[in-house]
Scaffold this motif. Structure first.
Motif, PDB file in Angstrom:
ATOM      1  N   THR A   1      13.462  -4.169  -0.253  1.00  0.00           N
ATOM      2  CA  THR A   1      14.794  -5.004  -0.457  1.00  0.00           C
ATOM      3  C   THR A   1      14.525  -6.746  -0.187  1.00  0.00           C
ATOM      4  O   THR A   1      14.014  -6.867   0.543  1.00  0.00           O
ATOM      5  CB  THR A   1      16.031  -4.346   0.515  1.00  0.00           C
ATOM      6  OG1 THR A   1      16.212  -3.215   0.187  1.00  0.00           O
ATOM      7  CG2 THR A   1      17.483  -5.368  -0.175  1.00  0.00           C
ATOM      8  N   LEU A   2      14.843  -7.308  -1.205  1.00  0.00           N
ATOM      9  CA  LEU A   2      14.150  -8.864  -1.159  1.00  0.00           C
ATOM     10  C   LEU A   2      15.610  -9.467  -1.599  1.00  0.00           C
ATOM     11  O   LEU A   2      16.413  -9.260  -2.708  1.00  0.00           O
ATOM     12  CB  LEU A   2      13.271  -9.027  -2.050  1.00  0.00           C
ATOM     13  CG  LEU A   2      12.920 -10.278  -2.357  1.00  0.00           C
ATOM     14  CD1 LEU A   2      12.163 -10.961  -0.925  1.00  0.00           C
ATOM     15  CD2 LEU A   2      12.049 -10.669  -3.327  1.00  0.00           C
ATOM     16  N   ALA A   3      16.009 -10.439  -0.960  1.00  0.00           N
ATOM     17  CA  ALA A   3      16.901 -11.378  -1.298  1.00  0.00           C
ATOM     18  C   ALA A   3      16.645 -12.904  -0.892  1.00  0.00           C
ATOM     19  O   ALA A   3      15.659 -13.220  -0.198  1.00  0.00           O
ATOM     20  CB  ALA A   3      18.093 -11.257  -0.192  1.00  0.00           C
ATOM     21  N   GLY A   4      16.747 -13.520  -2.211  1.00  0.00           N
ATOM     22  CA  GLY A   4      16.193 -15.147  -2.264  1.00  0.00           C
ATOM     23  C   GLY A   4      16.691 -15.810  -3.516  1.00  0.00           C
ATOM     24  O   GLY A   4      17.528 -15.309  -4.275  1.00  0.00           O
ATOM     25  N   GLU A   5      15.898 -16.799  -3.641  1.00  0.00           N
ATOM     26  CA  GLU A   5      16.212 -17.861  -4.684  1.00  0.00           C
ATOM     27  C   GLU A   5      15.149 -17.773  -5.642  1.00  0.00           C
ATOM     28  O   GLU A   5      13.983 -17.835  -5.501  1.00  0.00           O
ATOM     29  CB  GLU A   5      16.478 -19.115  -4.387  1.00  0.00           C
ATOM     30  CG  GLU A   5      16.447 -20.134  -5.210  1.00  0.00           C
ATOM     31  CD  GLU A   5      16.639 -21.685  -4.842  1.00  0.00           C
ATOM     32  OE1 GLU A   5      16.828 -22.500  -5.683  1.00  0.00           O
ATOM     33  OE2 GLU A   5      16.572 -21.913  -3.612  1.00  0.00           O
ATOM     34  N   ILE A   6      15.368 -17.342  -7.152  1.00  0.00           N
ATOM     35  CA  ILE A   6      14.405 -17.457  -8.017  1.00  0.00           C
ATOM     36  C   ILE A   6      13.871 -19.091  -8.330  1.00  0.00           C
ATOM     37  O   ILE A   6      14.782 -19.866  -8.483  1.00  0.00           O
ATOM     38  CB  ILE A   6      14.850 -17.147  -9.342  1.00  0.00           C
ATOM     39  CG1 ILE A   6      15.274 -15.601  -9.291  1.00  0.00           C
ATOM     40  CG2 ILE A   6      14.017 -17.261 -10.448  1.00  0.00           C
ATOM     41  CD1 ILE A   6      15.926 -15.001 -10.529  1.00  0.00           C
TER      42      ILE A   6
ATOM     43  N   LYS B   1      13.650 -17.215   2.925  1.00  0.00           N
ATOM     44  CA  LYS B   1      13.371 -17.596   4.363  1.00  0.00           C
ATOM     45  C   LYS B   1      13.182 -16.790   5.365  1.00  0.00           C
ATOM     46  O   LYS B   1      13.959 -15.673   5.341  1.00  0.00           O
ATOM     47  CB  LYS B   1      14.698 -18.531   4.617  1.00  0.00           C
ATOM     48  CG  LYS B   1      14.413 -19.483   5.805  1.00  0.00           C
ATOM     49  CD  LYS B   1      15.642 -20.359   6.120  1.00  0.00           C
ATOM     50  CE  LYS B   1      15.609 -21.681   5.124  1.00  0.00           C
ATOM     51  NZ  LYS B   1      16.606 -22.524   5.409  1.00  0.00           N
ATOM     52  N   ARG B   2      12.388 -16.912   6.069  1.00  0.00           N
ATOM     53  CA  ARG B   2      11.792 -16.034   7.302  1.00  0.00           C
ATOM     54  C   ARG B   2      12.894 -16.517   8.328  1.00  0.00           C
ATOM     55  O   ARG B   2      13.692 -17.508   8.439  1.00  0.00           O
ATOM     56  CB  ARG B   2      10.387 -16.433   7.965  1.00  0.00           C
ATOM     57  CG  ARG B   2       9.436 -15.677   6.824  1.00  0.00           C
ATOM     58  CD  ARG B   2       8.151 -15.742   7.469  1.00  0.00           C
ATOM     59  NE  ARG B   2       7.141 -15.587   6.748  1.00  0.00           N
ATOM     60  CZ  ARG B   2       5.981 -14.821   7.314  1.00  0.00           C
ATOM     61  NH1 ARG B   2       5.854 -14.841   8.696  1.00  0.00           N
ATOM     62  NH2 ARG B   2       5.141 -14.409   6.412  1.00  0.00           N
ATOM     63  N   THR B   3      12.897 -15.642   9.305  1.00  0.00           N
ATOM     64  CA  THR B   3      13.831 -15.862  10.836  1.00  0.00           C
ATOM     65  C   THR B   3      13.419 -17.383  11.212  1.00  0.00           C
ATOM     66  O   THR B   3      13.906 -18.196  12.077  1.00  0.00           O
ATOM     67  CB  THR B   3      13.996 -14.969  11.708  1.00  0.00           C
ATOM     68  OG1 THR B   3      12.927 -14.458  12.043  1.00  0.00           O
ATOM     69  CG2 THR B   3      14.902 -13.852  11.228  1.00  0.00           C
ATOM     70  N   SER B   4      11.947 -17.398  11.198  1.00  0.00           N
ATOM     71  CA  SER B   4      11.458 -18.753  11.888  1.00  0.00           C
ATOM     72  C   SER B   4      11.792 -19.931  11.207  1.00  0.00           C
ATOM     73  O   SER B   4      11.503 -21.080  11.344  1.00  0.00           O
ATOM     74  CB  SER B   4       9.710 -18.520  11.785  1.00  0.00           C
ATOM     75  OG  SER B   4       9.257 -18.576  10.475  1.00  0.00           O
ATOM     76  N   GLY B   5      12.241 -19.821   9.881  1.00  0.00           N
ATOM     77  CA  GLY B   5      12.506 -21.053   8.975  1.00  0.00           C
ATOM     78  C   GLY B   5      11.719 -21.135   8.048  1.00  0.00           C
ATOM     79  O   GLY B   5      11.886 -22.002   7.013  1.00  0.00           O
ATOM     80  N   ASN B   6      10.453 -20.849   8.276  1.00  0.00           N
ATOM     81  CA  ASN B   6       9.462 -20.657   6.928  1.00  0.00           C
ATOM     82  C   ASN B   6      10.041 -20.131   5.795  1.00  0.00           C
ATOM     83  O   ASN B   6      10.408 -19.189   6.013  1.00  0.00           O
ATOM     84  CB  ASN B   6       8.096 -20.197   7.318  1.00  0.00           C
ATOM     85  CG  ASN B   6       7.473 -21.057   8.776  1.00  0.00           C
ATOM     86  OD1 ASN B   6       7.780 -22.489   8.756  1.00  0.00           O
ATOM     87  ND2 ASN B   6       6.917 -20.481   9.512  1.00  0.00           N
ATOM     88  N   MET B   7       9.386 -20.575   4.628  1.00  0.00           N
ATOM     89  CA  MET B   7       9.645 -19.753   3.252  1.00  0.00           C
ATOM     90  C   MET B   7       8.592 -18.872   2.801  1.00  0.00           C
ATOM     91  O   MET B   7       7.154 -19.281   3.042  1.00  0.00           O
ATOM     92  CB  MET B   7       9.880 -20.869   2.102  1.00  0.00           C
ATOM     93  CG  MET B   7      11.007 -21.801   2.707  1.00  0.00           C
ATOM     94  SD  MET B   7      12.654 -20.764   2.667  1.00  0.00           S
ATOM     95  CE  MET B   7      12.755 -20.653   0.932  1.00  0.00           C
ATOM     96  N   ASP B   8       8.800 -17.716   2.386  1.00  0.00           N
ATOM     97  CA  ASP B   8       7.713 -16.859   1.653  1.00  0.00           C
ATOM     98  C   ASP B   8       8.041 -17.011   0.251  1.00  0.00           C
ATOM     99  O   ASP B   8       9.252 -16.843  -0.233  1.00  0.00           O
ATOM    100  CB  ASP B   8       7.869 -15.812   2.189  1.00  0.00           C
ATOM    101  CG  ASP B   8       7.180 -15.297   3.390  1.00  0.00           C
ATOM    102  OD1 ASP B   8       6.129 -16.148   3.722  1.00  0.00           O
ATOM    103  OD2 ASP B   8       7.601 -14.489   4.438  1.00  0.00           O
ATOM    104  N   TYR B   9       7.219 -17.027  -0.699  1.00  0.00           N
ATOM    105  CA  TYR B   9       7.150 -16.914  -2.123  1.00  0.00           C
ATOM    106  C   TYR B   9       6.619 -15.775  -2.566  1.00  0.00           C
ATOM    107  O   TYR B   9       5.317 -15.418  -2.653  1.00  0.00           O
ATOM    108  CB  TYR B   9       6.499 -18.294  -2.696  1.00  0.00           C
ATOM    109  CG  TYR B   9       6.887 -19.494  -2.355  1.00  0.00           C
ATOM    110  CD1 TYR B   9       8.166 -20.136  -2.982  1.00  0.00           C
ATOM    111  CD2 TYR B   9       6.830 -20.210  -1.003  1.00  0.00           C
ATOM    112  CE1 TYR B   9       8.921 -21.133  -2.607  1.00  0.00           C
ATOM    113  CE2 TYR B   9       7.461 -21.109  -0.602  1.00  0.00           C
ATOM    114  CZ  TYR B   9       8.576 -21.737  -1.278  1.00  0.00           C
ATOM    115  OH  TYR B   9       9.103 -22.932  -0.946  1.00  0.00           O
TER     116      TYR B   9
END
Length: 89
Positions: free
Chosen positions: A16-21, A44-52
């Motif tokens: 399951t993935l939630a995020g912005e296109i 966004k990870r809980t650390s604040g870093n973004m994954d693409y």
């Protein structure tokens, strides 16, 4: 026995993935007349870093010519990976 193994693989590979296109759709390949397209989703990870995360989707599920960049999505599907061999990598 193979059916049981296949069912276990599909069960284990659920995501399951939630995020912005954050990209447009780009053509990937076709199987039996069904086109598949790639897009990137930023989450966004809980650390604040973004994954693409690269996401592949069938043209039968969404209008791949529509403008979705900046839209937020909630996706359920399967995780599949492969080794991509690139020059000196």
């Amino acid at each position: 026995m193979q059916t049981q193994l296949a069912n276990q693989l599909f069960k284990n590979n659920q995501v399951t993935l939630a995020g912005e296109i954050v990209s447009d759709f780009t053509y990937s390949h076709e199987v039996r007349g069904e086109g598949f397209y790639m897009m990137d989703v930023a989450t966004k990870r809980t650390s604040g870093n973004m994954d693409y995360i690269p996401v592949m989707i069938s043209e039968r599920l969404i209008d791949v010519y529509g403008e979705y960049k900046g839209s937020y999505v909630y996706i359920t599907g399967q995780f599949r990976s492969f080794n991509r061999h690139e020059e000196k990598k």
